[in-house]
Design an enzyme around this catalytic site. Structure first.
Site, PDB file in Angstrom:
ATOM      1  N   SER A 110      36.151  45.712  42.566  1.00  0.00           N
ATOM      2  CA  SER A 110      35.981  44.499  42.965  1.00  0.00           C
ATOM      3  C   SER A 110      35.066  44.472  44.231  1.00  0.00           C
ATOM      4  CB  SER A 110      37.410  44.037  43.258  1.00  0.00           C
ATOM      5  OG  SER A 110      38.128  43.719  42.043  1.00  0.00           O
ATOM      6  N   LYS A 113      32.351  42.140  43.957  1.00  0.00           N
ATOM      7  CA  LYS A 113      32.495  40.525  44.095  1.00  0.00           C
ATOM      8  C   LYS A 113      31.506  40.210  45.278  1.00  0.00           C
ATOM      9  CE  LYS A 113      36.934  39.785  41.720  1.00  0.00           C
ATOM     10  NZ  LYS A 113      37.354  41.094  41.334  1.00  0.00           N
ATOM     11  N   SER A 168      41.058  38.472  45.002  1.00  0.00           N
ATOM     12  CA  SER A 168      40.141  39.137  44.220  1.00  0.00           C
ATOM     13  C   SER A 168      40.463  38.805  42.728  1.00  0.00           C
ATOM     14  CB  SER A 168      40.597  40.739  44.205  1.00  0.00           C
ATOM     15  OG  SER A 168      39.568  41.699  43.538  1.00  0.00           O
TER      16      SER A 168
END
Length: 415
Positions: A110, A113, A168
């Site tokens: 993640s 991101k 997240s």
């Protein structure tokens, strides 16, 4: 009569030419127009040239192993870091103080991101609203982290970004990507943005960092994304938020907490002094990954840690802590081994070749200087142009009269 008429026509045309040239001239400067005070905010002294941007050769970061150049008498980077790849940088200057296998391509989880946010955030006004559809939420990978976005509810873009940074939430990523032109389009935009930033190790397949064959990044690239994001106050605000309320059904809301434990202090992890984010991640394939930044006084340190191998609980946070501590101690006492800034473009041919920063300095030349340059021609200052034009006009008038007289003599019959 013909000669007089022609002479009058020539003189009139030449005078009109001189008048037209005077009209086209720029207005007289204060010096030529007589004494006149300038507004206080206008500078009259020359501006100093823009400093050449510092650049550090980063080619050594492609070498395997740990790269660091601490000053004599100062400690080397910690030797108990088990991560497959890591990096320590001064976020303000972009100087890389130390790194280990900085360009090793690994799954980012993640932390990718951050690239999604750097790419999509400028296109989506924070206060705009969107009613989520079921299509917006399609395709979310099994086991993905979620913030709790519900189809049929209306959300502010700012709420969705908090869902991305704190929880997240892949569901929030899917909705924002849909608003940004669609999933595939956003993947393409992210890939292009990574190249623009000089992040050449990254290959994007999914916007949210979900484990997908072929999707990789590196400690170097993740540091680039984190540093780029922190330069955007909106990104920095979301990244530094420890907890918030997220909209729910029937006007209710529920609390969410940042999963970066160095910021939130969750699960018994001690918060790091001055922590300002940025993003953590985890998948079974990537292991734990982390981009972390902290500010002490006027210095901001940035570290990336990818997939610690020690097996210790919270190893990614402990190792990031040690690297941050070392970075603050070494900053100013270590020779940089690279830079997060993209390499400067090749210099254009000409006398200024080889002068670092010349192209950038020319592009950033003050508008005031360019405007002043427009009041001169062929090296003549504006004050000289007016009399020069008048003299030229007089010469043209005289030449016109002579030509008319000569033409008249040729037309007069012999006596």
């Amino acid at each position: 009569m013909i000669i007089r008429s022609a002479t009058r026509t020539a003189l009139t045309g030449t005078a009109a030419l001189a008048t037209g040239l005077l009209v086209l001239l720029p207005a007289a400067s204060p010096a030529t127009a007589g004494p006149r005070s300038l507004p206080a905010h206008i500078r009259t002294d020359p501006l100093p040239p823009a400093p050449a941007p510092a650049y550090v050769d980063s080619s050594g970061l492609y070498d395997s192993g740990t790269q660091a150049r601490p000053a004599p008498g100062t400690p080397a980077p910690p030797d108990d870091i088990s991560a497959l790849s890591w990096l320590v940088a001064d976020a303000d200057s972009g100087d890389v103080l130390a790194a280990h296998d900085a360009h090793r391509k690994l799954p980012p989880a993640s932390t990718l991101k951050t690239l999604f946010a750097v790419t999509a955030m400028p296109h989506l006004p924070a206060q705009s609203r969107h009613t989520v559809t079921q299509a917006d939420l399609s395709g979310i990978g099994e086991g993905s982290s979620m913030v709790g976005v519900e189809a049929g509810l209306s959300y502010q873009v700012a709420d969705l970004w908090r869902g991305v940074f704190l929880s997240s939430g892949s569901d929030a990523v899917h909705v924002l990507a849909s608003m940004n032109g669609g999933w595939d389009s956003t993947v393409t935009q992210m890939q292009r943005r990574a190249r623009q930033l000089g992040a050449l190790d990254t290959h994007v397949v999914s916007c949210d960092g979900y484990d997908t064959p072929g999707q990789v990044s590196s400690a170097f690239d993740l540091a680039v994304f984190g540093r780029t994001g922190l330069a955007n106050p909106q990104f920095a605000s979301y990244a530094a938020t420890s907890d918030a309320q997220f909209p729910g059904e029937r006007g209710a809301s529920f609390g969410i907490q940042n999963t970066n434990r160095l910021l939130s202090g969750a699960h018994g992890v001690q918060t790091y002094p001055g922590m300002i984010g940025v993003k953590n991640g985890y998948t079974t394939h990537a292991g734990n990954t982390l981009i972390a930044a902290a500010r002490h006084g006027n210095r901001t340190m940035l570290v990336t840690v990818m997939n610690p191998q020690s097996g210790a609980l919270d190893a990614v946070y402990d190792e990031a802590r040690h690297l941050l501590d070392w970075g603050f101690d070494a900053d100013g006492h270590a020779t940089p081994v690279g830079s997060l800034a993209p390499a400067p473009p090749p210099q254009a041919a000409g006398a200024d070749r080889g002068r670092p920063g010349h192209a950038a300095s020319a592009a950033a030349e003050p508008v005031r200087h360019r405007a002043e340059a427009g009041t001169a021609s062929a090296g003549l200052p504006a004050g000289v142009l007016v009399p020069a034009v008048l003299v030229g006009a007089a010469l043209l008038a005289g030449a016109g009269v002579m030509l008319v007289r000569r033409a008249g003599r040729r037309r007069t019959p012999a006596s």
